[in-house]
Write a protein that holds these residues in place. Structure first.
Motif, short mmCIF file in Angstrom:
data_model
loop_
_atom_site.label_atom_id
_atom_site.label_comp_id
_atom_site.label_asym_id
_atom_site.label_seq_id
_atom_site.Cartn_x
_atom_site.Cartn_y
_atom_site.Cartn_z
N THR A 1 -4.39 -0.13 -3.99
CA THR A 1 -3.17 0.06 -3.19
C THR A 1 -2.88 1.53 -2.93
O THR A 1 -1.88 1.87 -2.32
N ARG A 2 -3.74 2.41 -3.46
CA ARG A 2 -3.53 3.84 -3.25
C ARG A 2 -4.72 4.40 -2.48
O ARG A 2 -5.76 3.76 -2.38
N LYS A 3 -4.58 5.62 -1.98
CA LYS A 3 -5.70 6.28 -1.30
C LYS A 3 -6.75 6.71 -2.33
O LYS A 3 -6.41 6.95 -3.50
N LEU A 4 -7.97 6.84 -1.86
CA LEU A 4 -9.05 7.31 -2.72
C LEU A 4 -9.53 8.66 -2.21
O LEU A 4 -9.92 8.79 -1.05
N VAL A 5 -9.52 9.65 -3.10
CA VAL A 5 -9.90 11.01 -2.70
C VAL A 5 -11.00 11.53 -3.61
O VAL A 5 -10.94 11.36 -4.83
N SER B 1 0.84 -1.19 0.00
CA SER B 1 0.00 0.00 0.00
C SER B 1 0.88 1.25 0.00
O SER B 1 1.84 1.35 0.76
N VAL B 2 0.58 2.15 -0.88
CA VAL B 2 1.37 3.37 -1.01
C VAL B 2 0.50 4.53 -0.50
O VAL B 2 -0.49 4.88 -1.13
N THR B 3 0.85 5.08 0.65
CA THR B 3 -0.07 6.05 1.27
C THR B 3 0.15 7.49 0.80
O THR B 3 -0.64 8.35 1.12
N ASP B 4 1.24 7.73 0.06
CA ASP B 4 1.42 9.11 -0.39
C ASP B 4 1.04 9.28 -1.87
O ASP B 4 1.47 10.22 -2.52
N GLN B 5 0.25 8.34 -2.36
CA GLN B 5 -0.26 8.47 -3.73
C GLN B 5 -1.77 8.21 -3.70
O GLN B 5 -2.25 7.48 -2.83
N ALA B 6 -2.48 8.82 -4.62
CA ALA B 6 -3.94 8.69 -4.55
C ALA B 6 -4.60 8.74 -5.92
O ALA B 6 -4.07 9.33 -6.86
#
Ligand SMILES: O=c1ccn([C@@H]2O[C@H](COP(=O)(O)OP(=O)(O)O[C@H]3O[C@H](CO)[C@@H](O)[C@H](O)[C@H]3O)[C@@H](O)[C@H]2O)c(=O)[nH]1
Ligand SMILES: [Mn+2]
Length: 399
Positions: free
Chosen positions: A34-38, A2-7
């Motif tokens: 694997t990325r954040k959803l915004v 999981s990459v938390t600084d990409q979305a």
């Protein structure tokens, strides 16, 4: 991983586009997210939709042009027609992410697309109508307040050749078509659902590897109606869909029925425990009908659809009950609709055994509500508060 600084980022400025954003969000969650959803929203989005969005998206961020920095305010006042455009550009302000992929709310993800994050700013796919321009429905970008400011300055100085974000972005990133082939996303990352037939052999050859479908144009999936029993998408007015498009429309509606509608139910029931991506299982219409008939809470006596429900499943255009089955007398639409309390605030969501439809509610505001909207800075620059309309009113008053 999981990459938390990409979305992945999308935008919805009203409750109708929120329906698209929800389907998009759920489509991303179906393919190993694997990325954040915004999701970026504007003040017009109702509180119910905010609750529902927060179940799918990690971040629901309200952007308000009027309250923003002065340079935005100025641009907005001088060029009201750039309103929506400037809203999309707000994605560059998400500086807590190092890289993002923007997806229009009318896109649908068909498989994992993590490899998009290997691309740099500014990557996008060609526009089907003018392939030397990119389509701004899917793009890779790097949040930066500096870029954001330059974009807004560009908007102020040059406007946009199509009056919207795509024209603006194309003139800002104007060497896109020649400078770096890595910034050309393959068409399968932004396959326009209604224009691909102009080169149908290519669609036959490559269509099955499509990764993102874009319902570009004036008719969106939520403008159709859906028959959840037969799984058919019902055409609306002049809207008609070809065979390939019908497949994608069907997928959109299946996700809507299985992964979005249940969120309404749980939001209305105040089930706050739903974590992002968690969907409650209310995929069969039988459950919907039971709930509304019994007033909620009671388990379904017979969870398989009754004969009446099956009758409602008769093919489109045929009002005849299926052979050998009783008339669907007890299963008329209104018994199966979502009860009043389960309706969204600004959309009319009608759910029955034979049809799901999403319609915009035309809300007449009282003069007090109108005034409050103005005072809160929620001004409908494009609609009834547009300068031309105000001028008309003044003229009428002065006559
Ligand atoms: O009332 C609206 C209209 C648009 N949007 C958002 O803006 C996006 C773009 O609008 P859309 O209706 O999807 O436009 P398209 O039919 O896709 O038309 C094209 O032209 C637009 C304007 O240049 C570009 O933004 C699109 O990416 C491009 O595909 C939507 O997906 C939403 O995310 C809203 O939130 N509310
Ligand atoms: Mn779009």
């Amino acid at each position: 991983m999981s990459v938390t600084d990409q979305a992945f980022v999308t935008l919805a400025t009203n409750d109708i586009y929120c329906q698209g954003a929800l389907v998009l969000g759920q489509s991303l969650r179906r393919h190993r997210l694997t990325r954040k959803l915004v999701v970026l929203i504007t003040p017009q989005v109702s509180s119910l939709l905010r609750v529902i969005l927060s179940k799918v998206f990690d971040e629901v961020i309200e952007v308000n042009l009027i309250d923003s920095a002065d340079y935005i305010h100025l641009a907005f006042l001088k060029r009201p027609e750039l309103g929506l455009t400037l809203t999309k550009l707000h994605c560059w302000t998400l500086t807590h992410y190092s890289k993002c992929v923007f997806l229009d709310a009318d896109t649908l993800v068909l498989s994992n697309v993590d490899e998009l994050f290997d691309r740099g700013e500014f990557s996008a796919a060609p526009d089907p109508g003018w392939p030397d321009c990119f389509n701004s429905g899917v793009f890779v970008f790097q949040p930066s307040l500096h870029t954001h400011k330059l974009l807004l300055q560009h908007a102020m100085e040059h406007g946009s050749f199509d009056g919207a974000d795509q024209g603006l972005l194309n003139s800002f990133f104007r060497n896109w078509s020649t400078a770096d082939i890595h910034k050309h996303l393959p068409f399968i990352y932004n396959l326009s659902s209604n224009t691909m037939y102009t080169y149908s052999p290519a669609f036959k050859q490559f269509g099955s590897s499509a990764k993102v479908v874009h319902f570009l144009g004036s008719t969106k999936p939520w403008n159709y109606k859906y028959n959840p029993q037969s799984g058919s998408v019902l055409e609306q007015g002049s809207a008609s869909s070809s065979q390939h498009q019908a497949v994608f429309l069907h997928l959109w509606w299946t996700i809507y029925q299985n992964n979005v509608l249940p969120l309404y139910k749980s939001a209305q029931a105040g089930e706050a425990h739903a974590s992002p991506g968690h969907t409650l299982c209310l995929s069969d219409v039988g459950a919907l009908c039971t709930d509304s008939v019994s007033g909620g809470g009671e388990p379904c006596a017979d969870s398989t659809p009754s004969a009446g429900v099956l009758c409602a499943n008769s093919p489109l255009g045929s009002n005849q009950p299926a052979q050998g089955l009783p008339e669907p007398t007890q299963m008329v639409d209104e018994t199966l609709s979502l009860p009043e309390g389960r309706r969204s605030e600004d959309v009319d969501l009608a759910v029955s055994v034979s049809q799901i439809s999403i319609e915009e509610k035309v809300k007449e505001l009282s003069p007090e509500e109108e005034r409050r909207k103005w005072e809160e800075g929620r001004i409908d620059y494009m609609g009834k508060d547009a300068f031309a309309r105000i001028q008309e009113k003044l003229d009428r008053f002065l006559q």
